[in-house]
Enzyme design. Structure first.
Site, PDB file in Angstrom:
ATOM      1  CE  LYS A 234      -4.446   0.886   2.223  1.00 21.98           C
ATOM      2  NZ  LYS A 234      -5.150   0.743   3.504  1.00 21.98           N
TER       3      LYS A 234
HETATM    4  O1  G3P Z   1      -7.792   1.675   5.227  1.00 24.08           O
HETATM    5  C1  G3P Z   1      -8.184   2.872   4.664  1.00 24.08           C
HETATM    6  C2  G3P Z   1      -9.575   3.319   5.013  1.00 24.08           C
HETATM    7  O2  G3P Z   1     -10.504   2.298   4.799  1.00 24.08           O
HETATM    8  C3  G3P Z   1      -9.693   4.050   6.297  1.00 24.08           C
HETATM    9  O3  G3P Z   1     -11.032   4.246   6.690  1.00 24.08           O
HETATM   10  O4  G3P Z   1     -12.726   4.933   8.346  1.00 24.08           O
HETATM   11  O5  G3P Z   1     -10.311   5.513   8.758  1.00 24.08           O
HETATM   12  O6  G3P Z   1     -11.614   6.687   6.987  1.00 24.08           O
HETATM   13  P1  G3P Z   1     -11.437   5.394   7.755  1.00 24.08           P
END
Ligand code: G3P
Length: 221
Positions: A83
């Protein structure tokens, strides 16, 4: 549409895997920071549990450092996807990874132009962050539509991985917009299955069945 779970918690990953519909896992530095043990061991354990792609993020911000981490992460297991954030150095690292046959998941994507560049550099997945765009008053779904259109216009093979999804509505929106993958917290994955009318209907069927059985056995209702 493929379904990934967005966590580094082994219990959550196992629970999602037992549902029988799990295609992969995405982790990020925030998820890893909530676990104990070394980064390498956490990623290896996840890769043993799930045979599909497992995203392991780099934390270096310069090209050279990203490439050292990318090669290291990719060596941890066959199903690791590296990533990488969509910065200038990140873009160069995505291209280099592509040239070396290392799969990438391009993270922190908030614009269609970023997604176009990632695809040109040979990204395997692009992760548009729907929820975080919605959080600041933008429309995360618009971004998914725009990326789908651009990738279809030019036959880019990069897969659209809807990320930062917070609700079943986000998942439905991604599916209707033609996202290739969604990555979900376990609670959102579980909520996809739930409907109150299913519970009410099942309770009614089981009650009717019990009454009928009692009647067969001559037991007065
Ligand atoms: O892993 C990346 C993403 O899915 C993060 O989500 O909820 O922290 O905005 P969030």
């Amino acid at each position: 549409m493929k379904i990934f779970v967005d966590t580094a918690d082994m219990e959550e990953i196992q629970e999602a895997n037992e549902m029988g519909v799990l295609d992969g896992v995405t982790t990020n530095p925030t998820h890893i920071s909530k676990q104990t043990g070394s980064f390498d061991d956490i990623i290896k354990e996840i890769c043993e549990e799930v045979s599909g792609p497992v995203s392991a993020e780099v934390v270096a911000t310069d090209f050279e450092g990203m490439m050292v981490e990318a090669r290291h992460n990719a060596s941890l297991a066959n199903n690791v996807v590296v990533k990488i954030p969509i910065t200038l150095d990140g873009l160069k690292a995505i291209k280099q990874c592509s040239d070396e046959g290392i799969k990438t998941n391009v993270t922190l994507c908030f614009s269609a132009n970023q997604a176009m560049l990632a695809a040109k550099a040979g990204a395997t997945y692009i992760s548009p962050f729907m929820g975080r765009l919605d959080d600041v008053g933008h429309d995360g779904l618009d971004l998914i539509h725009q990326i789908r259109q651009i990738y279809d216009n030019y036959a880019f093979e990069t897969e659209i991985l809807g990320a930062s999804l917070r609700s079943p509505k986000h998942v439905l929106d991604c599916a209707l917009a033609g996202a290739d993958v969604v990555t979900l917290p376990l609670d959102v994955l579980t909520k996809l299955l739930n409907h109150p009318l299913t519970d009410i209907g099942l309770e009614r069927f089981l009650n009717d069945w019990k009454e009928w059985e009692a009647k067969q056995n001559g037991v007065p209702a």
